[in-house]
Design a protein around this motif. Structure first.
Motif, PDB file in Angstrom:
ATOM      1  N   UNK A   1       0.837  -1.193   0.000  1.00 61.01           N
ATOM      2  CA  UNK A   1       0.000   0.000   0.000  1.00 61.01           C
ATOM      3  C   UNK A   1       0.872   1.243   0.000  1.00 61.01           C
ATOM      4  N   UNK A   2       0.301   2.337  -0.514  1.00 58.25           N
ATOM      5  CA  UNK A   2       0.995   3.616  -0.645  1.00 58.25           C
ATOM      6  C   UNK A   2       0.062   4.727  -0.181  1.00 58.25           C
ATOM      7  N   UNK A   3       0.604   5.762   0.399  1.00 53.78           N
ATOM      8  CA  UNK A   3      -0.224   6.900   0.808  1.00 53.78           C
ATOM      9  C   UNK A   3      -0.727   7.649  -0.426  1.00 53.78           C
ATOM     10  N   UNK A   4      -1.867   8.342  -0.318  1.00 52.82           N
ATOM     11  CA  UNK A   4      -2.371   9.101  -1.474  1.00 52.82           C
ATOM     12  C   UNK A   4      -1.366  10.123  -1.994  1.00 52.82           C
ATOM     13  N   UNK A   5      -0.557  10.683  -1.109  1.00 53.89           N
ATOM     14  CA  UNK A   5       0.448  11.658  -1.525  1.00 53.89           C
ATOM     15  C   UNK A   5       1.707  10.994  -2.054  1.00 53.89           C
TER      16      UNK A   5
ATOM     17  N   UNK B   1      -1.311  -8.938  -2.673  1.00 56.07           N
ATOM     18  CA  UNK B   1      -2.570  -8.194  -2.776  1.00 56.07           C
ATOM     19  C   UNK B   1      -2.298  -6.704  -2.958  1.00 56.07           C
ATOM     20  N   UNK B   2      -2.983  -6.104  -3.929  1.00 54.71           N
ATOM     21  CA  UNK B   2      -2.928  -4.658  -4.123  1.00 54.71           C
ATOM     22  C   UNK B   2      -4.340  -4.170  -4.416  1.00 54.71           C
ATOM     23  N   UNK B   3      -4.737  -3.089  -3.758  1.00 53.83           N
ATOM     24  CA  UNK B   3      -6.046  -2.484  -3.997  1.00 53.83           C
ATOM     25  C   UNK B   3      -6.029  -1.795  -5.357  1.00 53.83           C
ATOM     26  N   UNK B   4      -6.796  -2.331  -6.322  1.00 47.98           N
ATOM     27  CA  UNK B   4      -6.811  -1.776  -7.677  1.00 47.98           C
ATOM     28  C   UNK B   4      -7.430  -0.394  -7.731  1.00 47.98           C
ATOM     29  N   UNK B   5      -8.128   0.012  -6.684  1.00 45.74           N
ATOM     30  CA  UNK B   5      -8.714   1.342  -6.651  1.00 45.74           C
ATOM     31  C   UNK B   5      -7.965   2.298  -5.745  1.00 45.74           C
ATOM     32  N   UNK B   6      -6.823   1.855  -5.197  1.00 47.44           N
ATOM     33  CA  UNK B   6      -6.059   2.673  -4.273  1.00 47.44           C
ATOM     34  C   UNK B   6      -4.831   3.281  -4.924  1.00 47.44           C
ATOM     35  N   UNK B   7      -4.086   4.084  -4.177  1.00 53.66           N
ATOM     36  CA  UNK B   7      -2.918   4.764  -4.743  1.00 53.66           C
ATOM     37  C   UNK B   7      -1.805   3.821  -5.182  1.00 53.66           C
ATOM     38  N   UNK B   8      -1.729   2.616  -4.616  1.00 56.95           N
ATOM     39  CA  UNK B   8      -0.683   1.668  -5.018  1.00 56.95           C
ATOM     40  C   UNK B   8      -0.999   0.983  -6.340  1.00 56.95           C
ATOM     41  N   UNK B   9      -2.186   1.253  -6.895  1.00 59.04           N
ATOM     42  CA  UNK B   9      -2.566   0.604  -8.162  1.00 59.04           C
ATOM     43  C   UNK B   9      -1.594   0.945  -9.280  1.00 59.04           C
ATOM     44  N   UNK B  10      -0.941   2.095  -9.209  1.00 60.59           N
ATOM     45  CA  UNK B  10       0.015   2.472 -10.255  1.00 60.59           C
ATOM     46  C   UNK B  10       1.211   1.536 -10.300  1.00 60.59           C
ATOM     47  N   UNK B  11       1.438   0.788  -9.235  1.00 63.77           N
ATOM     48  CA  UNK B  11       2.560  -0.147  -9.184  1.00 63.77           C
ATOM     49  C   UNK B  11       2.211  -1.511  -9.765  1.00 63.77           C
TER      50      UNK B  11
ATOM     51  N   UNK C   1       0.042   8.335   8.540  1.00 67.67           N
ATOM     52  CA  UNK C   1       0.263   7.433   7.416  1.00 67.67           C
ATOM     53  C   UNK C   1      -0.349   6.083   7.767  1.00 67.67           C
ATOM     54  N   UNK C   2      -1.418   5.704   7.062  1.00 68.10           N
ATOM     55  CA  UNK C   2      -2.087   4.438   7.392  1.00 68.10           C
ATOM     56  C   UNK C   2      -1.704   3.315   6.435  1.00 68.10           C
ATOM     57  N   UNK C   3      -0.690   3.522   5.585  1.00 68.66           N
ATOM     58  CA  UNK C   3      -0.322   2.453   4.653  1.00 68.66           C
ATOM     59  C   UNK C   3       0.054   1.151   5.373  1.00 68.66           C
ATOM     60  N   UNK C   4       0.718   1.174   6.550  1.00 68.43           N
ATOM     61  CA  UNK C   4       0.972  -0.096   7.249  1.00 68.43           C
ATOM     62  C   UNK C   4      -0.312  -0.798   7.677  1.00 68.43           C
ATOM     63  N   UNK C   5      -1.311  -0.024   8.108  1.00 71.42           N
ATOM     64  CA  UNK C   5      -2.582  -0.610   8.541  1.00 71.42           C
ATOM     65  C   UNK C   5      -3.338  -1.197   7.356  1.00 71.42           C
ATOM     66  N   UNK C   6      -3.406  -0.439   6.256  1.00 68.87           N
ATOM     67  CA  UNK C   6      -4.068  -0.951   5.057  1.00 68.87           C
ATOM     68  C   UNK C   6      -3.352  -2.210   4.576  1.00 68.87           C
ATOM     69  N   UNK C   7      -2.024  -2.184   4.622  1.00 69.27           N
ATOM     70  CA  UNK C   7      -1.250  -3.327   4.153  1.00 69.27           C
ATOM     71  C   UNK C   7      -1.533  -4.600   4.926  1.00 69.27           C
TER      72      UNK C   7
END
Length: 504
Positions: free
Chosen positions: A339-343, A390-400, A475-481
């Motif tokens: 996961x990645x932060x929106x910024x 797992x990667x959220x296709x609708x989240x900021x990490x989708x670009x990866x 930064x909630x990327x660890x929690x989302x991850x």
């Protein structure tokens, strides 16, 4: 139950009309008002206002004996489709053609909302000869939408993104969609008004939606405090049409109609009911929406964050700390999530695996930026042979995703990739929350995860919820991850033999 049946029978016998005065109200005293002039100007332009809209203008344009505005801030909180746009248009017409305000700034959270408002006001002006003759230019360039008069007054339309509006000094600022309005936007706006003589800020929106509704919650608290004290707020006019969110079981002769199932509650929260909104339509909405969404979108029952910032508001600190186990390790196979932060300031790679009957979650790597993620993830995949990535296709990490897919293909493990859908993200959060509640989750008490949970908040997704990415201060990327990794484990693996070492 009989009282509700009697009530519905009574409602069926005649048309229900929306309540024209707000349930929550405060306004400073005023000796006169420019509201009536604004109403008459709107009527000349073909904009006929309802009684509640006229009332909002009358209160919002109240004047002190010296002619200055009695209210510096005016907030209108009412459900959609009731006609907030009519008040906005009337206020903007008055600012341009009656009040001589040099610059009026209209902003919305979304660009398309701002553009639609621009088109409506232009139509009103251009279809009225006496107003059209006073227009010097209508600028339609994307991002530069504006109306300019021969006498110099301007009305500009902006989206609240990328710092839009920073540096502009508006005499009147219209903030539409105020349920998505935080400290950053207010920090950009308020200093610009310090040099303006007698400015005004108008807020328009519907019920709060959690952490993004920071400013709306702040205004609402001021209004409630004023009502409780019996003393009006000295600079805020706040008008909210809503029901009391607490359902009450009433006696047969009870006159408290704040039951969400009651048509009279719909009338209390929707002043346009019977005028531009029908009870039949709202009942169709009730059947289609979940109870929570209907209560928010139609009855004005909002979710408002505290001013201090809700800490550990989703999962309590004690509950989380009780699940810490520094000796725990994951059994094979494990699942990874990114996961990645929106910024895009930080990214996290997290893992989940079985630890006896429980699920063990941990943050494997957490660093600034995104450039390191793919190489590190491939290293982990090659070393541990996970069951899922797992990667959220609708989240900021989708670009990866393309680079990760390519890396997995080189390893012959493209089958590992799970592109999570929005509804699956909501399911993952539900599973994670349940695992904590049932003490079926263990962790290493890592600081990045604890920090994320301390400031985490929820955002509604259908009938469920997911972690709110925007409007939170951490930064909630660890929690989302870890949430997504645990879900991936449940999707791809049953209980496996123990033995995989700790990944931290």
């Amino acid at each position: 139950m009989s009282s509700r049946l009697d009530e519905r029978a009574a409602v069926a016998g005649h048309e229900v009309r929306g309540v024209q005065r707000p349930r929550i109200f405060t306004a400073p005293s005023y000796s006169s008002s420019a509201g009536q002039e604004a109403v008459e100007l709107s009527a000349m332009a073909g904009l006929i206002l309802d009684d509640w809209q006229k009332y909002a203008l009358h209160v919002g344009l109240g004047e002190r004996p010296d002619g200055s505005w009695s209210a510096f801030e005016v907030a209108i909180n009412v459900a959609r489709q009731n006609g907030k746009g009519g008040i906005i248009e009337a206020r903007e017409l008055a600012g341009l053609f009656l009040l001589g305000e040099k610059l009026i700034l209209h902003s919305a959270h979304e660009f398309k909302t701002s553009v639609e408002a621009f088109r409506r006001i232009v139509a009103l002006i251009t279809n009225t000869d006496s107003l059209r003759k006073r227009v010097k230019a209508v600028r339609r360039t994307t991002g530069e939408e504006a109306v300019e008069l021969l006498t110099g007054q301007r009305l500009r339309f902006l989206a609240r993104s990328g710092g839009s509006g920073r540096g502009f000094t508006g005499n009147c600022n219209i903030l539409d969609e105020d349920m998505i309005l935080g400290d950053d936007a207010m920090g950009a706006l308020m200093p610009t008004m310090a040099a303006v003589q007698d400015p005004q800020v108008w807020y328009f929106g519907s019920a709060g939606i959690g952490s993004p509704s920071v400013q709306l919650a702040r205004l609402r608290r001021r209004a409630l405090a004023a009502m409780e004290s019996g003393q009006p707020d000295p600079s805020l006019a706040y008008l909210e049409w809503s029901i009391d969110p607490h359902v009450r079981e009433c006696a047969p002769d009870c006159t408290d109609h704040d039951d969400p199932r009651s048509p009279l509650s719909v009338a209390k929260a929707n002043p346009a009911l019977g005028y531009r909104l029908t009870l039949e339509h709202t009942e169709r909405e009730r059947l289609t929406m979940s109870e929570e969404i209907f209560n928010r979108e139609r009855l004005g029952v909002g979710d408002y964050p505290s001013d201090q910032g809700d800490t550990w508001s989703v999962i309590g600190e004690d509950a989380w700390r009780a699940l810490a186990d520094g000796t725990s390790s994951m059994a094979d196979p494990v699942a990874f999530a990114v996961d990645t932060t929106p910024e895009r300031s930080h990214s996290a790679i997290c893992a989940a695996g079985r630890s006896g009957p429980a699920v063990h979650v941990e943050v494997v790597d957490h660093r600034p930026g995104t450039g390191w993620v793919v190489d590190r993830l491939m290293e982990l995949v090659e070393k541990w042979g996970p069951c899922a990535v797992v990667i959220d296709a609708g989240g900021p990490a989708a670009s990866l995703i393309p680079a990760i897919r390519k890396g997995l293909e080189k390893l012959g493990r493209e089958d590992l990739l799970i592109e999570m859908k929005t509804r699956e993200a909501a399911a993952a959060c539900g599973q994670f929350f349940d695992a904590v509640s049932e003490q079926m989750l263990v962790h290493l008490d890592q600081a990045p995860l604890a920090t994320a949970l301390s400031g985490a908040d929820k955002r509604p997704v259908g009938d469920g919820w997911a972690w709110a990415r925007r409007g939170v201060s951490v930064d909630i990327s660890p929690l989302v991850g870890v949430t997504h990794a645990a879900w991936g484990l449940a999707e791809r693996a049953d209980v496996e033999p123990e033995g995989a070492p700790n990944l931290w």
